[in-house]
Each structure stands twice: as structure tokens, then as C-alpha cells.
Design a protein around this motif. Sequence first.
Motif, PDB file in Angstrom:
ATOM      1  N   ASN A   2       0.813  -1.211   0.000  1.00 44.73           N
ATOM      2  CA  ASN A   2       0.000   0.000   0.000  1.00 44.73           C
ATOM      3  C   ASN A   2       0.845   1.259   0.000  1.00 44.73           C
ATOM      4  OD1 ASN A   2      -1.918  -1.855   0.303  1.00 44.73           O
ATOM      5  ND2 ASN A   2      -2.935  -0.913   2.061  1.00 44.73           N
ATOM      6  N   TRP A   5       1.970   2.929  -3.245  1.00 43.49           N
ATOM      7  CA  TRP A   5       1.005   3.514  -4.184  1.00 43.49           C
ATOM      8  C   TRP A   5       0.603   4.906  -3.745  1.00 43.49           C
ATOM      9  CZ3 TRP A   5      -2.842  -1.059  -5.424  1.00 43.49           C
ATOM     10  CH2 TRP A   5      -2.124  -2.039  -6.122  1.00 43.49           C
ATOM     11  N   SER A  25     -10.446  10.086  -1.060  1.00 44.08           N
ATOM     12  CA  SER A  25      -9.220   9.740  -1.772  1.00 44.08           C
ATOM     13  C   SER A  25      -9.085   8.234  -1.903  1.00 44.08           C
ATOM     14  CB  SER A  25      -8.009  10.332  -1.038  1.00 44.08           C
ATOM     15  OG  SER A  25      -8.032   9.932   0.312  1.00 44.08           O
ATOM     16  N   VAL A  26      -8.237   7.807  -2.825  1.00 46.87           N
ATOM     17  CA  VAL A  26      -7.929   6.384  -2.991  1.00 46.87           C
ATOM     18  C   VAL A  26      -6.434   6.229  -3.217  1.00 46.87           C
ATOM     19  CG1 VAL A  26     -10.159   5.718  -3.983  1.00 46.87           C
ATOM     20  CG2 VAL A  26      -8.340   6.505  -5.500  1.00 46.87           C
ATOM     21  N   HIS A  27      -5.931   5.050  -2.923  1.00 51.64           N
ATOM     22  CA  HIS A  27      -4.556   4.714  -3.303  1.00 51.64           C
ATOM     23  C   HIS A  27      -4.599   4.015  -4.654  1.00 51.64           C
ATOM     24  CE1 HIS A  27      -3.805   5.091   1.075  1.00 51.64           C
ATOM     25  NE2 HIS A  27      -2.627   5.520   0.658  1.00 51.64           N
ATOM     26  N   ASP A  30      -1.727   3.931 -10.789  1.00 50.64           N
ATOM     27  CA  ASP A  30      -1.780   4.782 -11.981  1.00 50.64           C
ATOM     28  C   ASP A  30      -3.167   5.400 -12.102  1.00 50.64           C
ATOM     29  OD1 ASP A  30      -3.524   2.892 -13.386  1.00 50.64           O
ATOM     30  OD2 ASP A  30      -1.735   1.627 -13.554  1.00 50.64           O
ATOM     31  N   ARG A  32      -5.603   5.170 -14.340  1.00 51.22           N
ATOM     32  CA  ARG A  32      -6.759   4.317 -14.640  1.00 51.22           C
ATOM     33  C   ARG A  32      -7.204   3.551 -13.407  1.00 51.22           C
ATOM     34  NH1 ARG A  32      -8.827   4.125 -20.021  1.00 51.22           N
ATOM     35  NH2 ARG A  32      -9.536   2.044 -19.480  1.00 51.22           N
ATOM     36  N   MET A  33      -6.218   3.056 -12.659  1.00 50.95           N
ATOM     37  CA  MET A  33      -6.571   2.320 -11.446  1.00 50.95           C
ATOM     38  C   MET A  33      -7.266   3.259 -10.463  1.00 50.95           C
ATOM     39  SD  MET A  33      -4.282   0.339  -8.587  1.00 50.95           S
ATOM     40  CE  MET A  33      -3.054  -0.362  -9.659  1.00 50.95           C
ATOM     41  N   LEU A  35      -9.094   5.808 -11.171  1.00 49.27           N
ATOM     42  CA  LEU A  35     -10.456   6.042 -11.648  1.00 49.27           C
ATOM     43  C   LEU A  35     -11.362   4.857 -11.310  1.00 49.27           C
ATOM     44  CD1 LEU A  35     -11.593   8.476 -13.066  1.00 49.27           C
ATOM     45  CD2 LEU A  35     -11.011   7.452 -15.259  1.00 49.27           C
ATOM     46  N   GLU A  36     -10.835   3.662 -11.499  1.00 53.31           N
ATOM     47  CA  GLU A  36     -11.641   2.481 -11.189  1.00 53.31           C
ATOM     48  C   GLU A  36     -11.909   2.341  -9.698  1.00 53.31           C
ATOM     49  OE1 GLU A  36      -9.646  -0.688 -13.211  1.00 53.31           O
ATOM     50  OE2 GLU A  36     -10.264   0.225 -15.109  1.00 53.31           O
ATOM     51  N   SER A  37     -10.870   2.585  -8.906  1.00 48.09           N
ATOM     52  CA  SER A  37     -11.073   2.503  -7.459  1.00 48.09           C
ATOM     53  C   SER A  37     -12.053   3.567  -6.994  1.00 48.09           C
ATOM     54  CB  SER A  37      -9.737   2.678  -6.722  1.00 48.09           C
ATOM     55  OG  SER A  37      -8.885   1.609  -7.042  1.00 48.09           O
ATOM     56  N   ARG A  39     -14.456   4.835  -8.728  1.00 52.36           N
ATOM     57  CA  ARG A  39     -15.787   4.373  -9.154  1.00 52.36           C
ATOM     58  C   ARG A  39     -16.340   3.372  -8.149  1.00 52.36           C
ATOM     59  NH1 ARG A  39     -18.182  -0.793 -10.677  1.00 52.36           N
ATOM     60  NH2 ARG A  39     -19.660  -0.448 -12.347  1.00 52.36           N
ATOM     61  N   ASP A  40     -15.481   2.417  -7.765  1.00 49.48           N
ATOM     62  CA  ASP A  40     -15.960   1.370  -6.862  1.00 49.48           C
ATOM     63  C   ASP A  40     -16.155   1.860  -5.439  1.00 49.48           C
ATOM     64  OD1 ASP A  40     -16.183  -0.609  -8.750  1.00 49.48           O
ATOM     65  OD2 ASP A  40     -14.104  -1.238  -8.564  1.00 49.48           O
ATOM     66  N   THR A  41     -15.385   2.879  -5.061  1.00 50.05           N
ATOM     67  CA  THR A  41     -15.458   3.337  -3.675  1.00 50.05           C
ATOM     68  C   THR A  41     -16.505   4.431  -3.480  1.00 50.05           C
ATOM     69  OG1 THR A  41     -13.088   2.899  -3.544  1.00 50.05           O
ATOM     70  CG2 THR A  41     -14.050   4.151  -1.736  1.00 50.05           C
TER      71      THR A  41
ATOM     72  N   MET B  32      -5.591  -4.611  -1.005  1.00 47.86           N
ATOM     73  CA  MET B  32      -5.821  -3.301  -0.416  1.00 47.86           C
ATOM     74  C   MET B  32      -7.312  -2.970  -0.407  1.00 47.86           C
ATOM     75  SD  MET B  32      -3.933  -1.090  -3.314  1.00 47.86           S
ATOM     76  CE  MET B  32      -4.144   0.396  -2.340  1.00 47.86           C
ATOM     77  N   GLU B  34      -9.204  -0.646  -1.566  1.00 48.75           N
ATOM     78  CA  GLU B  34      -9.902  -0.306  -2.802  1.00 48.75           C
ATOM     79  C   GLU B  34     -10.233  -1.573  -3.599  1.00 48.75           C
ATOM     80  OE1 GLU B  34      -7.347   1.211  -1.520  1.00 48.75           O
ATOM     81  OE2 GLU B  34      -7.548   3.381  -1.671  1.00 48.75           O
ATOM     82  N   LEU B  37     -13.121  -3.564  -2.184  1.00 49.46           N
ATOM     83  CA  LEU B  37     -14.415  -3.047  -2.644  1.00 49.46           C
ATOM     84  C   LEU B  37     -14.687  -3.434  -4.085  1.00 49.46           C
ATOM     85  CD1 LEU B  37     -14.624   0.563  -1.189  1.00 49.46           C
ATOM     86  CD2 LEU B  37     -16.290  -1.260  -0.914  1.00 49.46           C
ATOM     87  N   SER B  38     -13.667  -3.327  -4.940  1.00 51.40           N
ATOM     88  CA  SER B  38     -13.870  -3.649  -6.362  1.00 51.40           C
ATOM     89  C   SER B  38     -14.306  -5.091  -6.521  1.00 51.40           C
ATOM     90  CB  SER B  38     -12.579  -3.443  -7.156  1.00 51.40           C
ATOM     91  OG  SER B  38     -12.105  -2.141  -6.988  1.00 51.40           O
ATOM     92  N   ASN B  41     -17.789  -5.634  -5.196  1.00 49.01           N
ATOM     93  CA  ASN B  41     -18.781  -5.066  -6.120  1.00 49.01           C
ATOM     94  C   ASN B  41     -19.045  -6.011  -7.275  1.00 49.01           C
ATOM     95  OD1 ASN B  41     -19.170  -2.695  -4.775  1.00 49.01           O
ATOM     96  ND2 ASN B  41     -17.915  -1.440  -6.123  1.00 49.01           N
ATOM     97  N   TYR B 127     -17.848  -3.614 -17.421  1.00 49.36           N
ATOM     98  CA  TYR B 127     -16.915  -3.050 -16.432  1.00 49.36           C
ATOM     99  C   TYR B 127     -16.011  -4.131 -15.833  1.00 49.36           C
ATOM    100  CZ  TYR B 127     -14.918  -0.699 -12.446  1.00 49.36           C
ATOM    101  OH  TYR B 127     -14.014  -0.199 -11.543  1.00 49.36           O
ATOM    102  N   ARG B 130     -13.320  -4.787 -18.241  1.00 44.18           N
ATOM    103  CA  ARG B 130     -12.369  -3.678 -18.267  1.00 44.18           C
ATOM    104  C   ARG B 130     -11.429  -3.757 -17.058  1.00 44.18           C
ATOM    105  NH1 ARG B 130     -13.345   2.847 -18.250  1.00 44.18           N
ATOM    106  NH2 ARG B 130     -11.903   3.224 -16.547  1.00 44.18           N
ATOM    107  N   GLU B 134      -7.379  -4.530 -17.438  1.00 46.16           N
ATOM    108  CA  GLU B 134      -6.356  -3.592 -16.991  1.00 46.16           C
ATOM    109  C   GLU B 134      -5.411  -4.222 -15.988  1.00 46.16           C
ATOM    110  OE1 GLU B 134      -7.814   0.221 -16.047  1.00 46.16           O
ATOM    111  OE2 GLU B 134      -8.680   0.458 -18.049  1.00 46.16           O
ATOM    112  N   ARG B 138      -1.416  -4.609 -16.123  1.00 46.13           N
ATOM    113  CA  ARG B 138      -0.621  -4.075 -15.023  1.00 46.13           C
ATOM    114  C   ARG B 138       0.296  -5.131 -14.421  1.00 46.13           C
ATOM    115  NH1 ARG B 138      -5.120  -1.788 -12.625  1.00 46.13           N
ATOM    116  NH2 ARG B 138      -5.024   0.154 -13.781  1.00 46.13           N
TER     117      ARG B 138
END
Lengths: 94, 243
Positions: A2, A5, A25-27, A30, A32-33, A35-37, A39-41, B32, B34, B37-38, B41, B127, B130, B134, B138
Amino acid sequence: MNNDWPLWEVFVRAKHGLSHKHAGSVHAADARMALESARDTYTRRMEGVSLWVVPSAQIVASDPGEAAALFEPAADKVYRHPTFYVIPEHVKNI
Amino acid sequence: MDRALSDYAMRLGDDSLILGQRLSEWCGHAPMLELDLSLANIGLDLVGQATHFLMLAGDADRLAFHRDVLDFKNCLLVEQPNGDFAQTIARQFLFSNWQELQLRELSGSANETLASIAAKAVKEVSYHARFANEWVVRLGDGTDESRARMVQALEWMWRFGDELFDVDAQLDPLIAERIAVDPRELRAEWEARVTKTLAQATLDVPVPRRGARGGRMGHHSEHLGHLLATMQFLPRAYPGTVW
């Protein structure tokens, strides 16, 4: 891992016509990650229609020590508040 | 309800249910917060889809919680254990890219209920695809360790890909009636998508090997029984319980 990042600040636009508001905020490694985090959070309960993420390191903040000089002078200038206009009822989000 | 349609709905529902249950195992354990949660979800999206498909097949709760392992019709891919994070991603990568194509086609099904479930679910799954794509890039194009793990994970999961495109005597009549999707028609596009992402990840397409299959007929790996033991324990130990 963690700690490797960087932190990103997340801004959510709740609906069209409103501005993006800071949500948290999110960790992420990059953009794109991030943005995705984000979105999910922050939008999993239909909170938003658009997202911005910004590296937290890129945020330039005002100095709390200068708060008095920066913000207090506005306190006694009520004439700057546009309270003398009548807003039509059908206009939202002002 | 005609038997063939109910079986088909069960296949669709079981794929989503079992993968959803697998992903829920990450809850509280992901690398982690985040990602926790992903993954949760995505798991919840899948369980939601499963509910709709199994409602079409019959009594959704009974089907989910009171069926034995031999009666489950999910593909073998989704019951594979989470392994490390790369393995979870490899499984999601192969499955979601397939499921997205499958649901896209299914949204034009002659059966209106199937079509409407698919039309809603396809947005969720695009989604998922996607997200998985990614992460493949990565990890594949990441550190030496993440790359080695991604290669190993794909190597393992790859053998479960073929089954996704199988048809059998039960599916044939439904395909003829335009109720079911003919998965053979999805293969070229699936391979193109998967290959493209692997190229971005600087990874080679795994060497083809004899595909593992049998899930649609109820011939599962031992892993599914363990998954069901966890998933079904509560409703079986306390029948009819509510919260």
C-alpha cells in the motif's frame, strides 16, 4: 505494498449541471486504477455521473496559518452576497 | 416452464453465482481496501444476475442453497479457487470477456426475460472485463514477480476456456429457436479481445492444451463441493431462517 502507491483525490459530479465535489481519496498505482477505485469506492450507491481523480501531490493547498489573512476580511462584507435578487423557482442548483 | 429453458437459465445463473461466491471470499482479504471493494462489487453484480437467472429457472433460493454439487451446471472456470491475486484476475479475465459477449448476444434473445436480464447485466460485465483487462496488463507488464505470477495464473486457467464455447444436445434446440446464444460464434471475437490484452501486457498467448470440461453436465472439480459447503451451510442448518 500500500505504501508504494500514491494517493489520489477523488471528485464526484452528482448530476449534470452540478460541479464536481471532493469526495475523498484512494490509493492507486496509476490514473486508470485510481479512476476504477474511485468508481468502486465513491459511486457504488449512484452518487455520481462523472469522476475526476487528481494526484494528491498535485494539490496546492492554502496554509492554515494564513487563514485569518485570507478569509476573515470577507466576513463583514455582506454586500458581496447577492441576496437582493429573486431566483425563479424553477431554477435549480444555484 | 420448459425443461430446456430452465436448464439454460440454470447454466447462466450458476456461472454468475459460483463466481460471485468465489469473489466474496476476498472480502476482507484483498491486497488493499480499494480492491476489496472492487472485488466485492463485482461479486455482488454476479450474485444479482444469478438471482434473476435462477428465478427464471425456478425457486432461486432453493436452487442456490438446496442443490447438490452434481446438479450445478456452471463451467469449471468459475469454480477454480482464488489462488493468488493474479489467479483471480486470470479467471476474471477469461470469464468476463466471454460473459460480456455472451450477454450482448443474449440481450437479443427470443425469450424476453432472458433478453432483459442480459441487457441489464451486460453493462455490469463490460466493467468487469475492463477491470480484469487492466489488471492483466498491469501485472503482466509490471514487476518480474507480478509478471511471473500472471504467466503462471494464465497457464492454469487457460485449460478451462474451451468449455465456454461448447454446445451440446440440450443447447441445440434453444439455439435453433434463437433463445440461447450459440457460443461457438463468440470464439473468434473472444480470442481477438483476449489476445489484444495479452499483447498490451507483453504476454504470450498460453500454449493450447487439452481443455477441461464437464461442468455443464455436473462433472465438477472437488473445489465446488467445498465452495457449496460454505455457501449453503446457513440455509441448510437453519432452514427457512430470515434476517
